[in-house]
Design a protein around this motif. Structure first.
Motif, PDB file in Angstrom:
ATOM      1  N   LEU A  10       5.143   5.572  14.896  1.00  0.00           N
ATOM      2  CA  LEU A  10       4.364   4.420  15.355  1.00  0.00           C
ATOM      3  C   LEU A  10       2.874   4.637  15.120  1.00  0.00           C
ATOM      4  N   LEU A  11       2.366   5.797  15.543  1.00  0.00           N
ATOM      5  CA  LEU A  11       0.941   6.088  15.379  1.00  0.00           C
ATOM      6  C   LEU A  11       0.560   6.147  13.905  1.00  0.00           C
ATOM      7  N   LYS A  12       1.446   6.665  13.094  1.00  0.00           N
ATOM      8  CA  LYS A  12       1.167   6.741  11.651  1.00  0.00           C
ATOM      9  C   LYS A  12       1.041   5.334  11.064  1.00  0.00           C
ATOM     10  N   PHE A  13       1.932   4.441  11.463  1.00  0.00           N
ATOM     11  CA  PHE A  13       1.871   3.072  10.940  1.00  0.00           C
ATOM     12  C   PHE A  13       0.627   2.337  11.431  1.00  0.00           C
ATOM     13  N   LEU A  14       0.292   2.490  12.699  1.00  0.00           N
ATOM     14  CA  LEU A  14      -0.901   1.822  13.229  1.00  0.00           C
ATOM     15  C   LEU A  14      -2.162   2.303  12.529  1.00  0.00           C
ATOM     16  N   GLN A  15      -2.224   3.583  12.234  1.00  0.00           N
ATOM     17  CA  GLN A  15      -3.375   4.115  11.502  1.00  0.00           C
ATOM     18  C   GLN A  15      -3.410   3.570  10.085  1.00  0.00           C
ATOM     19  N   LEU A  16      -2.237   3.400   9.483  1.00  0.00           N
ATOM     20  CA  LEU A  16      -2.165   2.840   8.133  1.00  0.00           C
ATOM     21  C   LEU A  16      -2.662   1.394   8.122  1.00  0.00           C
ATOM     22  N   PRO A  56       0.841  -1.208   0.000  1.00  0.00           N
ATOM     23  CA  PRO A  56       0.000   0.000   0.000  1.00  0.00           C
ATOM     24  C   PRO A  56       0.875   1.257   0.000  1.00  0.00           C
ATOM     25  N   GLU A  57       0.301   2.337  -0.441  1.00  0.00           N
ATOM     26  CA  GLU A  57       1.032   3.597  -0.489  1.00  0.00           C
ATOM     27  C   GLU A  57       1.394   4.042   0.929  1.00  0.00           C
ATOM     28  N   GLY A  58       2.669   4.387   1.114  1.00  0.00           N
ATOM     29  CA  GLY A  58       3.155   4.809   2.415  1.00  0.00           C
ATOM     30  C   GLY A  58       3.577   3.669   3.323  1.00  0.00           C
ATOM     31  N   TRP A  59       3.565   2.438   2.824  1.00  0.00           N
ATOM     32  CA  TRP A  59       3.960   1.300   3.658  1.00  0.00           C
ATOM     33  C   TRP A  59       5.464   1.346   3.905  1.00  0.00           C
ATOM     34  N   PRO A  60       5.896   1.281   5.183  1.00  0.00           N
ATOM     35  CA  PRO A  60       7.330   1.417   5.490  1.00  0.00           C
ATOM     36  C   PRO A  60       8.133   0.199   5.054  1.00  0.00           C
ATOM     37  N   SER A  61       9.385   0.409   4.717  1.00  0.00           N
ATOM     38  CA  SER A  61      10.250  -0.677   4.239  1.00  0.00           C
ATOM     39  C   SER A  61      10.573  -1.675   5.341  1.00  0.00           C
ATOM     40  N   TRP A  62      10.596  -1.214   6.611  1.00  0.00           N
ATOM     41  CA  TRP A  62      10.927  -2.127   7.705  1.00  0.00           C
ATOM     42  C   TRP A  62       9.821  -3.149   7.977  1.00  0.00           C
ATOM     43  N   ALA A  63       8.640  -2.951   7.389  1.00  0.00           N
ATOM     44  CA  ALA A  63       7.522  -3.883   7.556  1.00  0.00           C
ATOM     45  C   ALA A  63       7.358  -4.776   6.330  1.00  0.00           C
ATOM     46  N   THR A  64       8.455  -5.006   5.591  1.00  0.00           N
ATOM     47  CA  THR A  64       8.435  -5.881   4.423  1.00  0.00           C
ATOM     48  C   THR A  64       9.464  -6.990   4.601  1.00  0.00           C
ATOM     49  N   TRP A  65       9.336  -8.012   3.775  1.00  0.00           N
ATOM     50  CA  TRP A  65      10.240  -9.159   3.872  1.00  0.00           C
ATOM     51  C   TRP A  65      11.626  -8.865   3.285  1.00  0.00           C
ATOM     52  N   SER A  66      11.813  -7.694   2.753  1.00  0.00           N
ATOM     53  CA  SER A  66      13.131  -7.318   2.233  1.00  0.00           C
ATOM     54  C   SER A  66      13.959  -6.510   3.240  1.00  0.00           C
TER      55      SER A  66
END
Length: 304
Positions: free
Chosen positions: A90-96, A63-73
């Motif tokens: 953190l809050l931005k990611f949880l909302q995403l 998804p748009e704005g998905w952080p790289s640290w939350a991927t398998w790469s």
């Protein structure tokens, strides 16, 4: 013409620069085991186990704005410093995560990875001891904002994501029979043939149902006739058996009835005789006898 470095990197299944405990260091076949090992929290493990019910699909786009640290790469074991400096990231990611609709197994795995990495990072911060810190632990862990309150927020988001997985699982179960039936039927070249086959199938089903109804009706008539024959054959012997079984009792009852009639008849005759005057004569004789006894002299008179 040489191959770009980006494509070469994509062909490498396990980058040599990936740290131990990093998602990029985990083979694809071990992804589920890695997710389970990120945390022993029951809420998170329940969420991960629910991924088994999802249908395996090809990887979807992030998804748009998905952080790289939350991927398998992601090649590092720890999360970036930005997550530890302030809770904004953190809050931005949880909302995403809450706004992202889980639509496939790949997207659910992505959410599970991001939340699992956060849960593990919070545990590291909470359990951090300066005197026991090893050289591989980043220095910003000691001043991180990822405390117990942040962990509670992450687990609330885990519950929300779990609800999305359950919704997707139920939708897959309800849709699966239609998908199986329509794998070939939805293709344009098969639409006309399917329509013709469908009409023929309906006719065959109708004829088959009519034959079954006819057979059932015949069986029902046979059962009725058989029942009537059994009743006709069994009625007389049964009646005879009943009469024979109660013959002695009927004779006794008839004899008792005759005796009762005789007693009643005798009583009736006696009443008629009494009514005709026999009882009057008897009472008169008794009076005469009583009067004759009264006229006899008493003992005192005899003494005189």
């Amino acid at each position: 013409m040489s191959t770009p470095a980006v494509h070469l990197k994509g062909l490498v299944g396990r980058p040599s620069s990936a740290q131990l405990g990093a998602p990029a260091a985990v083979p694809m076949k071990d992804h589920m085991s890695f997710l389970r090992a990120l945390s022993s929290n029951p809420k998170y493990l329940h969420f991960v186990e629910g991924l088994r019910d999802l249908q395996k699909e090809q990887a979807s786009k992030h998804p748009e704005g998905w952080p790289s640290w939350a991927t398998w790469s992601w090649e590092r074991s720890y999360l970036p410093n930005a997550l530890h400096d302030s809770d904004n990231e953190l809050l931005k990611f949880l909302q995403l995560v809450k706004s992202t609709k889980v639509s496939s197994f790949a997207s659910a795995m992505r959410v599970a990875l991001g939340l699992g990495m956060l849960v593990r990072e919070c545990k590291r911060v909470i359990e951090y001891e300066a005197d026991e810190a090893t050289p591989d632990i980043p220095s910003y862990i000691s001043t991180s904002v990822l405390d117990i309150k942040c962990l509670d927020l992450i687990l609330e988001t885990v519950s929300t994501a779990r609800g999305e997985v359950v919704r997707l699982s139920k939708a897959r179960v309800g849709k699966q029979p239609q998908e199986v039936a329509g794998i070939e039927g939805d293709r344009p070249g098969n639409i006309a043939q399917n329509a013709a086959d469908g009409g023929q199938k309906v006719q065959e089903d109708t004829v088959e149902q009519q034959q079954e109804m006819k057979l059932l009706e015949e069986e029902r008539e046979k059962m009725v006739m058989l029942k009537e024959e059994m009743l006709e054959k069994g009625a007389k012997p049964e009646t005879h058996h009943v009469d024979k079984g109660h013959e002695d009792r009927a004779d006794v009852e008839e004899q008792e009835k005759d005796r009762e009639e005789q007693v009643v008849e005798k009583r009736t005759k006696r009443r008629k005789l009494e009514a005709s005057g026999t009882s009057h004569k008897k009472s008169r004789t008794d009076d005469i006898r009583r009067s004759s006894r009264a006229r006899q002299p008493s003992k005192k008179a005899l003494r005189k």
